[in-house]
Design a protein around this motif. Sequence first.
Motif, mmCIF file in Angstrom:
data_model
loop_
_atom_site.group_PDB
_atom_site.id
_atom_site.type_symbol
_atom_site.label_atom_id
_atom_site.label_comp_id
_atom_site.label_asym_id
_atom_site.label_seq_id
_atom_site.Cartn_x
_atom_site.Cartn_y
_atom_site.Cartn_z
ATOM 1 N N ILE A 79 -69.251 4.787 92.272
ATOM 2 C CA ILE A 79 -68.478 3.767 92.988
ATOM 3 C C ILE A 79 -69.376 2.968 93.919
ATOM 4 N N PHE A 80 -70.242 3.683 94.644
ATOM 5 C CA PHE A 80 -71.143 3.016 95.578
ATOM 6 C C PHE A 80 -72.059 2.034 94.843
ATOM 7 N N SER A 81 -72.604 2.453 93.696
ATOM 8 C CA SER A 81 -73.506 1.592 92.926
ATOM 9 C C SER A 81 -72.759 0.391 92.357
ATOM 10 N N PHE A 82 -71.519 0.600 91.910
ATOM 11 C CA PHE A 82 -70.737 -0.516 91.373
ATOM 12 C C PHE A 82 -70.444 -1.546 92.457
ATOM 13 N N LEU A 83 -70.064 -1.081 93.637
ATOM 14 C CA LEU A 83 -69.789 -2.008 94.737
ATOM 15 C C LEU A 83 -71.051 -2.740 95.166
ATOM 16 N N ALA A 84 -72.184 -2.039 95.150
ATOM 17 C CA ALA A 84 -73.452 -2.681 95.509
ATOM 18 C C ALA A 84 -73.807 -3.767 94.500
ATOM 19 N N GLY A 85 -73.567 -3.498 93.213
ATOM 20 C CA GLY A 85 -73.825 -4.507 92.193
ATOM 21 C C GLY A 85 -72.844 -5.665 92.264
ATOM 22 N N TRP A 86 -71.578 -5.361 92.523
ATOM 23 C CA TRP A 86 -70.555 -6.406 92.585
ATOM 24 C C TRP A 86 -70.807 -7.369 93.745
ATOM 25 N N SER A 87 -71.330 -6.865 94.840
ATOM 26 C CA SER A 87 -71.520 -7.699 96.029
ATOM 27 C C SER A 87 -72.929 -8.281 96.138
ATOM 28 N N GLU A 88 -73.821 -7.974 95.191
ATOM 29 C CA GLU A 88 -75.200 -8.454 95.270
ATOM 30 C C GLU A 88 -75.258 -9.980 95.183
ATOM 31 N N PHE A 89 -76.083 -10.579 96.038
ATOM 32 C CA PHE A 89 -76.185 -12.039 96.073
ATOM 33 C C PHE A 89 -77.625 -12.538 95.913
ATOM 34 N N ILE A 90 -78.553 -11.977 96.671
ATOM 35 C CA ILE A 90 -79.922 -12.493 96.703
ATOM 36 C C ILE A 90 -80.586 -12.403 95.327
ATOM 37 N N LEU A 91 -80.508 -11.246 94.687
ATOM 38 C CA LEU A 91 -81.192 -11.075 93.400
ATOM 39 C C LEU A 91 -80.657 -12.013 92.319
ATOM 40 N N PRO A 92 -79.341 -12.112 92.098
ATOM 41 C CA PRO A 92 -78.866 -13.069 91.085
ATOM 42 C C PRO A 92 -79.182 -14.518 91.437
#
Length: 274
Positions: free
Chosen positions: A198-211
């Motif tokens: 869950i933590f990894s999914f939320l981190a990926g869902w909210s990622e901004f700088i890398l994309p």
Amino acid sequence: MTSNYRKWPMTLFLGILTAPLILMYFYLFVDTVTNSPPGSMIPNEWTLEHWRFLWQTLPGKPTIWVATLNTFIFASSTTLIVLFISSAAGYSLSRLNMPFRSFFLGGIMVLHAFPTVTLLIAIFLILQMVGLYNTLTGVILVKASLELPFGIWIMKGFYDTVPWEIEMAGIQDGASRFQVWIQLVLPQVKPGIFSLGIFSFLAGWSEFILPLVLAPSNDVQVLSVYLSSLIFDETNFDMGLFKSIGLFYVIPVIILFLFFQNKLMNIYSGGTQG
């Protein structure tokens, strides 16, 4: 009954603290389905105009469903990679007498301490060299790599809490080390796997700088970059539209948190040994 009376002051206090946050989200939702006169916060008409991005393609941008699918693929793939490698590496560090084990553990913490922004130039150059710049695959691999140090350390902590007797019993019954890991040990650390997922999914869902830096084109745009592009559109900026897309973006996160908040707290229950 007495214990309930003792809890009500704390419940009341927490309710007062969270009331402004709940009110803010409620007003945000109301503001996305209404229009207000200039200079007023009181709506005077209902409208779905601000939600037109659901059935219309905004000028110069991909459809919202393409961005949503890209975000889901990005977050899900990152989660799967982190779970698979962290589960295996955490077990190895916890149970196997590996050479340079202490050095490797220290290196993991050092890697986790590096802010992502300090590595962007190097990552950008590497992705260009291997032909993965401006691809969803490239940004997934980068995000998963940056999440792995934290995931490995967390999973090692959960493995440290599993009694050795479980593994010894399996080995004495003729099971291989791989079978012991899959059939006996992994079921014991399900809370860690679930919370890390869950933590990894939320981190990926909210990622901004890398994309934003590594996958800027419309074909691979995720929701965070899609949302930020509205701010830079100075000629056609629509605050109501911006709020609606922001609410659309945050709804899955709120749902996950409401249903799995207890699981998220488990991620810090491991790591007390080792």
